[in-house]
Design an enzyme around this catalytic site. Structure first.
Site, PDB file in Angstrom:
ATOM      1  N   GLY A  13       0.774   9.029   6.971  1.00  0.00           N
ATOM      2  CA  GLY A  13       0.546   8.406   7.620  1.00  0.00           C
ATOM      3  C   GLY A  13       0.445   6.792   8.082  1.00  0.00           C
ATOM      4  CG  ASN A  14       3.648   5.138   7.720  1.00  0.00           C
ATOM      5  OD1 ASN A  14       4.740   6.421   7.296  1.00  0.00           O
ATOM      6  ND2 ASN A  14       5.991   3.763   7.139  1.00  0.00           N
ATOM      7  CE  LYS A 130      -6.055  13.503   1.290  1.00  0.00           C
ATOM      8  NZ  LYS A 130      -5.447  13.401   1.193  1.00  0.00           N
ATOM      9  CE  LYS A 214       1.867  13.472   3.833  1.00  0.00           C
ATOM     10  NZ  LYS A 214       1.908  12.228   2.743  1.00  0.00           N
ATOM     11  CE  LYS A 276       3.543   9.381  -0.049  1.00  0.00           C
ATOM     12  NZ  LYS A 276       2.916  10.113   0.666  1.00  0.00           N
TER      13      LYS A 276
END
Ligand code: ADP
Ligand code: MG
Length: 314
Positions: A13-14, A130, A214, A276
């Site tokens: 996102g960042n 989500k 993702k 992640k």
């Protein structure tokens, strides 16, 4: 000449920001970090998330159907497709510009609209988890449930949000086309927003109401492209155990079995760091010599040079 290291980079996102102007500014910084890696001699493939963007598009399309009775509600799979094109457009433009600024003229940049098959029996469809889109009051949320069949949840005291299913990616439909572009030396953006989730119905691929994580989609892309590295760029320089406590311990180097032990201990928050680390472990375990790295966008180059980040290997 030594073969170039192939790297799949998953942007969080960042790297993209939350609004149109934020994204326009963020992709310039992101492009610099990526072209740094290309200048280091890496062959880069890019994937990215779409949390804020798909929420924004979904809300905009819902407003359209409120205003115009002839416009039915837009399926989530179509919103993901729109987010891929919108983010890909900004990213490919910024990357092209950054390459040209450094006098690199021989690497074409392209975004591949990517569908990813999911299993209709995936248990995630029975347990939407989500959150996407903006916060609502309870009354607005109840209305959205009635009107659009949305599933709404209260999100940690902050208001109500739509939750959607997040099934695991099973197959990248356009992998052949992506591989051809990558093998011919192009800089490819693929599997954006986790890929457009689809279900196979004979020869037809039907859009599924879901958003794929993702981190898992990028892992599958890296496996399929036989990448050497999966680099997950996010808002922290390293993953940690005892995160958010005075005993926090930042992790530099982990074997997959150490990482699995920390996963079992619940060291990584579901929905943020957990996917992640799970994706990193899966990638590193998928073949000898594959390494995953979790680090800050701005530290991507230091990470690949072994100076920082959390490295996960067999
Ligand atoms: P992205 O958009 O890059 O996927 P996320 O917000 O989903 O970013 O995940 C990154 C965030 O995970 C970090 O900013 C951090 O606040 C949080 N996080 C949760 N658990 C941990 C942990 N054990 N170590 C490091 N960060 C953690
Ligand atoms: Mg995330």
């Amino acid at each position: 000449m030594e073969k170039k290291k192939r790297i799949v980079i998953a942007l969080g996102g960042n790297a993209l920001g939350n609004t149109l102007p934020e994204q326009m500014a963020a992709v310039k910084i992101t492009a610099k970090a990526i072209v740094d890696l290309i200048e280091e001699g890496c062959q880069v493939v890019i994937s990215h998330g779409n949390g804020p963007q798909v929420g924004m598009i979904n809300n905009a399309m819902a407003a359209l159907s409120r205003e115009d009775a002839k416009q039915p509600n837009t399926p989530l799979s179509v919103c993901v497709a729109m987010s891929q094109a919108y983010i890909g457009y900004d990213l490919q433009n910024a990357l092209r510009e950054e390459l040209y600024n450094r006098n690199i003229y021989d690497i074409p940049v392209a975004t591949m609209i990517t569908q990813i098959r999911v299993d209709p029996e995936d248990p995630a469809f029975l347990n939407p988890s989500k959150p996407i889109g903006h916060f609502m009051t309870e009354e607005q949320a109840r209305n959205a449930e009635k009107k659009y069949d949305y599933i709404m949840r209260e999100d940690s005291g902050r208001g109500w949000r739509r939750v959607v299913a997040s099934p695991k990616p099973a197959e990248i439909i356009e992998i052949g086309a992506i591989r051809s572009l990558v093998d011919s030396g192009q800089l490819v953006i693929a599997c954006g927003g986790g890929g457009i989730p689809v279900i196979r119905q004979g020869n037809h691929l039907k859009g599924a109401s879901a958003v794929i994580d993702k981190d898992f989609a990028s892992c599958l892309l890296a496996e399929e492209l036989d990448a050497d590295y999966l680099i997950i760029l996010t808002a922290v320089e390293k993953a940690a155990i005892h995160f958010g406590t005075p005993e926090v311990e930042w992790l530099d180097d982990l074997t997959t079995s150490q990482a699995r032990k920390y996963i079992e201990e619940g060291q990584f928050a579901p929905g943020s760091m957990l996917p992640k680390v799970q994706a990193a472990v899966r990638f590193a375990d998928s073949k000898e010599g594959r390494t995953a790295l979790i680090t800050l966008l701005e530290k991507a180059k230091d990470g690949i040079l072994g100076k920082t980040g959390t490295r996960i290997h067999q």
